[in-house]
Structure formats: C-alpha cells, structure tokens
Design a protein around this motif. Sequence first.
Motif: not given
Length: 450
Positions: A190-198, A350-370
């Motif tokens: 989470d917080h990929i704007n601060v922690f750019p890698t897992y 689901l509303e995508l609202h945070t820095y992380s959730s609106l990041n094109a690279e991070f979006l793939k983390e949502y696979k299967g979430a819904l």
Amino acid sequence: MNVHFIAIGGAAMHNLAIALHNKGYKVTGSDDTIFDPSKSRLEAKGLLPEEFGWFSDKITSDLDAIVLGMHAKADNPELLKAQELGLKIYSYPEFLYEQSKEKTRVVIGGSHGKTTITSMILHVMHYHDRDVDYMVGAQLEGFDVMVKLTEDNDFIVLEGDEYLSSPIDRRPKFHLYKPNIALLSGIAWDHINVFPTYENYVEQFSIFVDSIVLGGSINYNEEDAEVKRVVEASENQIRKLPYQTPEYTVENGETLLETPEGPMPIGVFGAHNLNNLAGAKWICQHMGVDEDDFYEAISTFKGASKRLEKIAESKTAVAYKDFAHSPSKVKATTEAVKAQYKEKELLACLELHTYSSLNAEFLKEYKGALDAADKAVVFYSPHAVEIKKLKEVSHQQIADAFERDDLIIYTNPQDFKDFLFSRHFENKALLLMSSGNYGGLEFDEVTKLF
C-alpha cells in the motif's frame, strides 16, 4: 506546557490537540482550512483558530513544543519560524511517544485490520471499566475522543500506522513508538507514492518488529505468509506468539464464534474480522483480561466506524459501507459479506480513490478482488486522477486489472448514482467500498432504497 499545532485540523492532529487540552495543556494551532467534524470539535473546546492560514507571528520563544502535521509543507512559514527560533519540533508520533515513554506501550500494526483490532481492545477495556490511554483511527461508540492521554494510566494502546510521520520526518509513524507489546495483522503493499516497491514496503514492517523493546512480545497472524516470514526472521530478543482465525459458523446471517462455553453470537463477521478478534484476545490477555471476560465483552462489539458498517436493512435486503480501498481489504470485505449472506445477490461497488488505487501500475494488484460479488461496479473520477497529478487511467486498464468480463465501470458520479438508484433491492446485499463518496453520493439517500 504550551504547545502549538501546525495543521491542527487533521483527523489525528485535532484529536491529539483536544487530548492535550483535556490534560490541562495550553494549546494553540493553525491550518489553511478545517472541515467538520474537526472544525466543530475544536470549536467546542475553544481551540479553533480565529482565522485560517499560516501566521509566523504565532510562533514565539515561549512555546514548549511544536507538533507538525503531515498536511503542512516543509516551507510552511510557521515551521520555518520555529526552526529559526530553535524550538522543539515533534511529529505526531514523536509527541505521542514523549507522552507515553513511562507507560507500557501496546502497538497494533498491519496493512489491514489495525483499526478494528485497536477498537476491539478498547471496547473490551471500556466494558470492564479498565482505564487506558489510547490513540485510534476511528470514532468508537462510547468514546468521545480518538486520543486519550493521562498522567496515571499504566497502558497506552496505539494504532500503528506505517505512513510517514511529518513533512520533515520521513519515517513511518509506527517506527517511533517502541512497543512493549506489539501485534502484526497483515502485510499487503500500500502507499505506493511513498513505498515504490513491494520490498521497500515490507521492509518497514521488519523495522517495526525490530523496534520492539528488548524482552517485549509480538502477536502475529501466522496465516499471512509475509507476516510469518518477517516476524520469524527477526533476531530481536522478544517473545513471538502466533495466532490464527478461530472456529466459527454462520447461521441465518448470524456469526457464531466457537468458545470453551459453546457457540456465541457476535456482532462482527467475516474471516478477516474473526482473525482480528483472535489477535485482540491475545493483547487483552497480556493486559490482564482473562478469556471469559474477553468473550463477555466482545459479544457486545458492533464494529469500528466505517469498517463494515451496516447503513440500511429491510426484510429481504441489507446495505453496508466500508473504508476498504486496498486490494487485500477489498477482497476480504467482499468475501465476508458474501459468506454472511450466501442466499442474497451481492452488488459490490468500489471507488478507486487513493494514490495507489489510481496508479496504472498498481492496478494489477486488484486481480480477483471483486470475484466474490455477484455483480461488481468500479467507480473512479478522472478529476481525482488529475488533482493527484497521476497518469490517466483508462476503462480498459481497469477492466484488464480486475480480470472480470462483466465488470461495470463508471467515471461520471451522476451515471453511477442513476445506476444505483435504479436497482430493486429485494433479496440483495449492497456493499459500498470507498475512502471517498463516489463524487458526491449522500449515503443517507442510499438508506431510503431499503
């Protein structure tokens, strides 16, 4: 003690300001804008600034301390004046540590579950009239403030957030508390704007475990592989105590927790909440509450504000809202509601609202979430992407990320509202997940659909 808050209007900051005021400190503060509920709470205590803005003349040499909020910038005129005068400047977590360094510090960390676990612990303590100091990130039933500080209480319970401490202190908040007793519930990037890698994100939790005082203890969720790895790899001389999800059943929309005295109805549901409950039980036992007393108290716990909060119910339908926004929270919350209401059709929004959730690279983390939802909707505002100065996110990128052919995607608030209000809520469960409000949705209006 004379304390000035730079950015007093923040959710955490205004609660700390009120706690210090209640303790007898002289408190002043500034901010460029303050919204409710912070505004009315500060006003009720006589702490609301007379006018909004930053005023360097408020910073004088007779101040004992400055508390600097994340909302302020590094070039804030009040901060610059405080630095010029050589005043003691604390971040929010640093000041909390100063207020609690003679106490037994209980710190609840994790990417998810920390607010709920902290809330459960405080509910149990309150139920049994055990007075403790605390800081929690949600408004709790029976508690008038989210921060309490006293001279006398032995324990302080702190929700350990991994986000940064202040504009001039880039350390995660939970690195500064030095817990005697700690808990780690889960790790999910989470917080990929601060922690750019897992790897960089996970490292913060390793540092947290290593910050526990010598001879202290950590309870950890051994069902989370990353948590288990991080805790067991630490060479810190502490006790390591694993916990796991307890046995439970669901009957007619009611969750029954298995206890030594038999099945007990409880007010929270979902495997993740039961896992949180197991962690909270351990911590309460460290704090002197025995198992029977814990079960008696937790049976009356209804949940933390904005965490799987029931907002409407009819004879055949039910609606919940939840703060969930990160992939792991969205997945756990969606699965929990579906498991609780197996016979109902689940509409998850689901509303995508945070820095992380609106990041094109991070979006793939949502696979299967819904995947657990019968019908799934994603809403995001292109305007929010613009404000956050992020690259534009397309419909296709979202569709590809969730890997769900029937996913419905809205970018216009009115279109989303029209869709929602055209539904017939019979034998259905509605789940609204957001840290925002879908571009202006009034949740009170939603309740009228049921």
